[in-house]
Design a protein around this motif. Structure first.
Motif, mmCIF file in Angstrom:
data_model
loop_
_atom_site.group_PDB
_atom_site.id
_atom_site.type_symbol
_atom_site.label_atom_id
_atom_site.label_comp_id
_atom_site.label_asym_id
_atom_site.label_seq_id
_atom_site.Cartn_x
_atom_site.Cartn_y
_atom_site.Cartn_z
ATOM 1 N N THR A 78 0.830 -1.212 0.000
ATOM 2 C CA THR A 78 0.000 0.000 0.000
ATOM 3 C C THR A 78 0.864 1.263 0.000
ATOM 4 O OG1 THR A 78 -1.401 -1.274 1.473
ATOM 5 C CG2 THR A 78 -2.033 1.010 1.083
ATOM 6 N N PHE A 79 1.864 1.285 0.865
ATOM 7 C CA PHE A 79 2.731 2.464 0.946
ATOM 8 C C PHE A 79 3.420 2.723 -0.384
ATOM 9 C CE2 PHE A 79 2.863 2.440 5.737
ATOM 10 C CZ PHE A 79 2.475 3.766 5.870
ATOM 11 N N GLY A 80 3.853 1.660 -1.029
ATOM 12 C CA GLY A 80 4.511 1.827 -2.326
ATOM 13 C C GLY A 80 3.616 2.592 -3.278
ATOM 14 N N ALA A 81 2.366 2.168 -3.364
ATOM 15 C CA ALA A 81 1.426 2.807 -4.284
ATOM 16 C C ALA A 81 1.167 4.269 -3.891
ATOM 17 C CB ALA A 81 0.124 2.020 -4.309
ATOM 18 N N TYR A 82 0.969 4.533 -2.598
ATOM 19 C CA TYR A 82 0.684 5.902 -2.159
ATOM 20 C C TYR A 82 1.865 6.839 -2.380
ATOM 21 C CZ TYR A 82 -3.981 5.444 -0.215
ATOM 22 O OH TYR A 82 -5.332 5.290 -0.073
ATOM 23 N N PHE A 83 3.060 6.381 -1.989
ATOM 24 C CA PHE A 83 4.241 7.228 -2.180
ATOM 25 C C PHE A 83 4.415 7.554 -3.658
ATOM 26 C CE2 PHE A 83 6.554 5.521 1.840
ATOM 27 C CZ PHE A 83 5.727 6.317 2.622
ATOM 28 N N PHE A 84 4.206 6.529 -4.458
ATOM 29 C CA PHE A 84 4.369 6.718 -5.892
ATOM 30 C C PHE A 84 3.350 7.734 -6.417
ATOM 31 C CE2 PHE A 84 3.405 5.626 -10.303
ATOM 32 C CZ PHE A 84 4.666 5.667 -10.851
ATOM 33 N N TRP A 85 2.105 7.534 -6.007
ATOM 34 C CA TRP A 85 1.031 8.451 -6.439
ATOM 35 C C TRP A 85 1.372 9.894 -6.053
ATOM 36 C CZ3 TRP A 85 -2.080 10.965 -2.667
ATOM 37 C CH2 TRP A 85 -3.086 11.763 -3.201
ATOM 38 N N ALA A 86 1.931 10.044 -4.831
ATOM 39 C CA ALA A 86 2.225 11.390 -4.345
ATOM 40 C C ALA A 86 3.382 12.040 -5.089
ATOM 41 C CB ALA A 86 2.530 11.338 -2.846
ATOM 42 N N MET A 87 4.268 11.247 -5.666
ATOM 43 C CA MET A 87 5.455 11.881 -6.250
ATOM 44 C C MET A 87 5.619 11.758 -7.762
ATOM 45 S SD MET A 87 8.705 9.460 -5.208
ATOM 46 C CE MET A 87 8.510 9.297 -3.458
ATOM 47 N N TYR A 88 4.905 10.840 -8.419
ATOM 48 C CA TYR A 88 5.317 10.550 -9.800
ATOM 49 C C TYR A 88 5.101 11.699 -10.767
ATOM 50 C CZ TYR A 88 0.646 9.508 -11.828
ATOM 51 O OH TYR A 88 -0.623 9.577 -12.308
#
Ligand SMILES: Nc1ncnc2c1ncn2[C@@H]1O[C@H](COP(=O)(O)OP(=O)(O)OP(=O)(O)O)[C@@H](O)[C@H]1O
Ligand SMILES: [Mg+2]
Lengths: 238, 287
Positions: free
Chosen positions: B43-53
């Motif tokens: 879950t964290f992977g997806a959220y961090f990615f969403w926040a920065m990509y």
């Protein structure tokens, strides 16, 4: 080299060794004998800092207190343990089993280091089988592998727990011969746990006998060789 | 054509599951902990990615987000998991499950309850055409990255020196420690590695499943089943089991759409009945 002072050993609430004191001199070959369940392996586990058991008392190695230190630290300080029941790694090759015995710290002082060449020279079978998986070995071969694997770390103190347990007499003889051979070449201080072994006892410098968690005999091998009553008791025939 | 699409979807899904399950399996192998907190790394992977990509670009975010997840994995080990080493596996399971549920709440608080969408990268945003068959480029990209991850971990354990220590540690960690290898360090590294991989898997899944706080929970059970089916610590076993689960879930709709969700459990039951140690395991998970 190794000094154990008043060691008490517990599994949970149960105490299995009482006020054990051992004094092992550098270069010596020492026996720790005793019947099943007398507490020999528990003493080895305590030296190695393995949990369980829990210990009270003091274990000094070269004057450093190692009581209950993590086992990898104790191993790196130079104590090598060959456990009972062999404990090879069946899921990797024999060569890699040996590799796992090597130590990363090259602070080893000895002028004669045990190498792959030594492992294969002392135990030619290991060379033949080096690319096979551990799971393909017989009991005797496994025992040779565990001894060689521990020697790869060039321990200054070697603990051998029942190295001939469950082996056919001729294989047991080979293993004992190798132990003596390695000692002759490397002069590694060695403690051997067995129920009793006359063959090894004849080469020993000192020996201890345990019964029900206590040391009941300490002394020169010849005293034990002369004491047939005690020998019979150790072998469970008296 | 539909059948083929579903089959390929199953493989893609299976590879993602296998990548997540690998971390699960390695941690269980070397630490003896059933780490249910593994799901939050996904879950964290997806959220961090969403926040920065959108700010740093797609590919950089694909590295940075899992790296951040790996750091979280490090702290999870320090704060939670190390407390249960050597204890009853049930403790580990309960404490990590509780921790994961708490973190899921935290994610909802911080990022809000809404579902977020992530675009597929521009370089894999179309379809690939084979004759009259069309397939999503992005799914192929997922399959490729997931397959690379699984292969990399396999190469690490089979070929590297430290990988040998890990493999041996999965079989008997006490003996590995007594031979002079620092188990504590190894456990941390494996958890960090597993977190990185699961974080990356979460990123891969994001454009398809969208980003939501419960996405970790939904992958937790399949990956646990895959560990049981594949056999503890066996990478080929994990891969095969992952593909089996992926394909079953994906193709199951053709057979019995209403029963798809239960199919992986039936599959697991059958496999564990005939192979109690999993397809390629050398040890039962509680041995
Ligand atoms: N993990 C354990 N938990 C509880 N009790 C144990 C454990 N291991 C050993 N014991 C007990 O400790 C006592 C000493 O066992 P230990 O294995 O040290 O004996 P031993 O002399 O090595 O015997 P053997 O010749 O059978 O190997 C025994 O009573 C045994 O039942
Ligand atoms: Mg014993």
């Amino acid at each position: 080299m190794l000094k154990i002072e008043n060691l008490d050993v517990f599994y949970g609430q149960a105490q299995v060794a009482f006020k054990i004191s051992l004094h092992i001199k550098r270069g010596h070959f020492v026996g720790l004998f005793g019947r099943n369940g007398s507490g020999k392996s528990s003493v080895f586990r305590s030296i190695m800092g393995l949990k369980p058991p829990r210990v009270e008392g003091r274990i000094l190695f070269n004057d450093t207190d190692i009581t209950a230190k993590p086992s990898f630290t104790i191993s790196k300080m130079g104590i090598g343990w060959v456990p009972e029941d062999r404990k090879i790694f069946p899921n990797i090759t024999i060569k890699r089993n040996l590799q796992l015995g090597e130590k990363s710290n090259k602070a080893l002082k000895s002028d004669r280091l045990f190498s792959y060449a030594d492992a294969y020279r002392f135990f030619p079978k290991l060379y033949e089988m080096r690319d096979k998986l551990g799971s393909q070995m017989s009991g005797g071969e496994q025992q040779m592998l565990t001894i060689a694997r521990t020697m790869m770390g060039n321990p200054s103190l070697l603990l051998l727990d029942e190295p001939t347990e469950g082996l056919a007499p001729n294989i047991a003889r080979d293993v004992m011969k190798m132990i003596l051979e390695i000692r002759k070449n490397f002069n590694t201080t060695t403690i051997v746990v067995e129920q009793f072994s006359e063959t090894l006892l004849k080469h020993m410098d000192y020996c201890y006998v345990m019964e029900m968690g206590e040391i009941i005999f300490t002394g020169e091998p010849r005293l034990l060789l002369d004491d047939e009553g005690l020998q019979r008791r150790l072998l469970g025939v008296g | 054509m539909l059948t083929l699409s579903l089959f390929l979807n199953g493989i893609v899904l299976g590879l993602v599951y296998a990548a997540v399950a690998l971390g699960f399996s390695l941690v269980l192998g070397v630490s003896g902990v059933i780490n249910f907190a593994h799901s939050i790394t996904f879950t964290f992977g997806a959220y961090f990615f969403w926040a920065m990509y959108k700010h740093v670009g797609y590919l950089p975010a694909m590295l940075l987000a899992p790296a951040a997840v790996a750091v979280i994995g490090f702290f999870v080990e320090r704060l939670v998991i190390r407390r249960v080493y050597g204890q009853d596996p049930l403790f580990g399971l309960l404490i990590t499950l509780g921790f994961a549920m708490g973190m899921e709440e935290l994610i909802r608080m911080v990022f809000g309850p809404a579902t977020h969408n992530v675009d597929a990268p521009s370089f894999a945003n179309g379809v690939i055409i084979f004759g009259n068959f069309l397939y999503s480029q992005y799914r192929l990209f997922i399959a490729l990255v997931a397959a690379i991850m699984v292969a990399a971990v396999w190469l690490f354990t089979e070929k590297s020196r430290y990988g040998t220590v890990v493999k041996a540690g999965m079989f008997n960690s006490e003996m590995v420690g007594a031979l002079g290898h620092d188990l504590y360090k190894m456990r941390i590294w494996i958890l960090v590695l597993g977190s990185f991989i699961a974080g990356l898997a979460g990123i891969l899944a994001a454009p398809i499943w969208s980003v939501k706080s419960g996405m970790g929970s939904s992958i937790l059970m399949p990956s646990f089943l895959i560990v049981l089916m594949g056999g503890l610590g066996s990478i080929p076993g994990t891969l095969v089991a992952g593909l089996m689960v992926g394909i079953t879930l994906s193709m199951g709709v053709l057979v019995a759409p209403r029963f798809v969700d239960i199919m992986p459990y039936i599959l697991m039951g059958l496999i564990v009945y005939f192979w109690p140690r999993g397809l390629m395991g050398q040890q039962n998970i509680i041995e």
